[in-house]
Design a protein around this motif. Structure first.
Motif, short mmCIF file in Angstrom:
data_model
loop_
_atom_site.label_atom_id
_atom_site.label_comp_id
_atom_site.label_asym_id
_atom_site.label_seq_id
_atom_site.Cartn_x
_atom_site.Cartn_y
_atom_site.Cartn_z
N LEU A 323 -4.68 -1.39 3.93
CA LEU A 323 -6.05 -1.27 4.43
C LEU A 323 -7.03 -1.32 3.26
O LEU A 323 -7.92 -0.50 3.15
CB LEU A 323 -6.22 0.02 5.23
N GLY A 324 -6.83 -2.30 2.40
CA GLY A 324 -7.70 -2.46 1.24
C GLY A 324 -6.91 -2.49 -0.05
O GLY A 324 -5.69 -2.27 -0.07
N SER A 336 -2.96 -0.84 -3.91
CA SER A 336 -3.07 -1.14 -2.48
C SER A 336 -3.24 0.16 -1.70
O SER A 336 -2.59 1.16 -2.02
CB SER A 336 -1.82 -1.86 -1.97
N ASN A 337 -4.11 0.12 -0.71
CA ASN A 337 -4.26 1.27 0.19
C ASN A 337 -3.18 1.19 1.26
O ASN A 337 -3.36 0.53 2.29
CB ASN A 337 -5.64 1.29 0.84
N THR A 343 -1.18 5.77 -5.56
CA THR A 343 -1.92 5.69 -6.81
C THR A 343 -3.05 6.71 -6.82
O THR A 343 -3.80 6.82 -5.85
CB THR A 343 -2.52 4.28 -7.00
N VAL A 344 -3.16 7.46 -7.89
CA VAL A 344 -4.20 8.48 -7.99
C VAL A 344 -5.54 7.81 -8.30
O VAL A 344 -5.64 6.97 -9.20
CB VAL A 344 -3.86 9.52 -9.08
N VAL A 350 -12.56 0.08 -8.74
CA VAL A 350 -13.29 -0.65 -7.71
C VAL A 350 -12.29 -1.03 -6.63
O VAL A 350 -11.26 -1.64 -6.92
CB VAL A 350 -13.99 -1.90 -8.28
N LEU A 351 -12.60 -0.65 -5.40
CA LEU A 351 -11.66 -0.82 -4.29
C LEU A 351 -12.34 -1.47 -3.10
O LEU A 351 -13.57 -1.41 -2.97
CB LEU A 351 -11.11 0.54 -3.84
#
Length: 393
Positions: A323-324, A336-337, A343-344, A350-351
């Motif tokens: 999701l992003g 990756s979401n 990932t912290v 920038v996402l």
């Protein structure tokens, strides 16, 4: 319709920025006991040199950059790129006349590596997910045969950790691309109309983006369909927009080598109730993702926040996988979401927030925004879409 031009950021970066990137990489190399890194792909070479060219679109020639454990990088490149590379901060530029399939820079590269590495030393290479080796496999095997006694190790974690956190200069370029694309998306209802073929919609968007100050629209996908669309990655058709269609455009516009990546949805004439509800749901999901995107949380926290909103909204599923993602020199970057990425989140990342849900009879609704992480939380880079889907009348 011509859009007003924004004042663009300064192009390029000062030499000090590349020196700092190199210093940080060398500190991480020291911890991993790597004597040098060998980089072969465009984003990595550009990250450490500033070498920006569209010539990478030609697959004919390989390009190499060696990052030693101390000192400035060494470029081993085809002679056609020498002048352009010479305008960067790089001093040591070694060239060969290319194309030369019998020896496409392999001897020159091996010679340069032997100046830095000896038996028992370790050479770092990009070997992990989302990487590739941009040279013929047979050439790489010939290179390995000339580096007997030199070990190799995966340098992906080093490059990933550096590139995920952007400098102020990088964020400024991404922000500018986002602002220009936002201008175009907001003006789009005045640029298109019912009856216009979708491929003409795409052309109008690209023309307006260039007029707004974008360097290139290298990524533009989407589509339209009655009551919704079924996929979001197709090239445009020549099907005319019809009343009741839902149109999505998803763009990656570039300024000075840095991308934006977000989309917008529009209803042609009017939107049906199911599409209105789905749009509201993914909009609310981006709100939840934005709230979760703060230092100390993880990309999985962002994913879960958005996924829970869509599940409560009756989503019929989403098998896209994430999701992003990260954003910068590439349209999609680490992280990756996802439900498992973990990932912290750190200031400077920038996402994209990109929830997508199934609804109705095989329809999907996707909404994407761009954000930057700051000390206190997230900040929008793309100008926020309206909560209610715009209608083109």
């Amino acid at each position: 319709m011509t859009l007003p031009r924004r004042a663009p950021p300064q192009r390029g970066f000062p030499d000090a920025e590349f020196a700092e990137r190199t210093r940080k990489a060398q500190a991480l190399m020291d911890r991993g006991e790597l004597t040098a890194l060998l980089l072969t792909t465009e984003p990595e070479i550009r990250y450490f040199t500033g070498y920006l060219t569209q010539f990478w679109q030609s697959p004919t020639r390989p390009w190499f950059l060696i990052l030693p454990s101390s000192g400035k990088p060494i470029a081993v490149i085809p002679a056609i790129g020498a002048e352009c590379m010479g305008r960067t901060w790089i001093d040591d530029i070694r060239t060969w006349s290319s194309p030369a399939p019998e020896d496409e820079g392999v001897s020159l590269l091996a010679e340069a590596l032997h100046e830095l590495l000896g038996s028992g030393d370790t050479l770092g290479l990009m070997q992990g997910p989302e990487t590739h080796l941009r040279m013929p496999l047979s050439d790489f095997e010939r290179l390995q045969s000339r580096l007997q006694g030199i070990a190799t190790a995966d340098a992906t974690p080093i490059i990933r950790s550096l590139r995920m956190v952007k400098s102020a200069g990088e964020i400024e370029k991404i922000s500018y691309a986002c602002a220009c694309a936002s201008d175009v998306f907001e003006a789009l209802p005045d640029l298109i109309h019912a009856g216009m073929p979708v491929d003409e919609v795409f052309r109008n968007f690209k023309i307006a983006s260039l007029q707004a100050g974008i360097d290139d629209v290298s990524y533009l996908v989407g589509g339209a369909g009655s009551g919704g669309y079924g996929d979001i990655i197709s090239p445009p058709s020549n099907q005319p927009l019809a009343m009741g269609d839902i149109l999505i455009l998803d763009t990656g516009c570039i300024f000075d080598g840095y991308f934006c990546d977000f989309d917008r949805n529009y209803a042609i004439g009017a939107a049906d109730d199911a599409s209105i509800a789905a749009h509201a749901c993914v909009y609310d999901a981006t709100e939840a993702g934005f709230a979760a995107a703060k230092p100390g949380n993880t990309t999985t926290d962002i994913f879960n926040a958005m996924q829970q909103v869509m599940e409560r909204g009756g989503a019929l599923g989403n098998d896209v996988g994430r999701l992003g993602h990260g954003l910068g020199m590439q349209l999609t970057e680490w992280p990756s979401n996802t439900a498992t990425d973990q990932t912290v989140i750190e200031p400077g990342m920038v996402l994209t927030l990109e929830p997508g849900m199934g609804y109705g009879d095989g329809k999907v609704m996707v909404h994407e925004e761009n954000i930057v992480i700051e000390e206190t939380g997230a900040r929008w880079l793309s100008r926020r879409a309206p909560p209610k889907m715009p209608v083109i009348t």
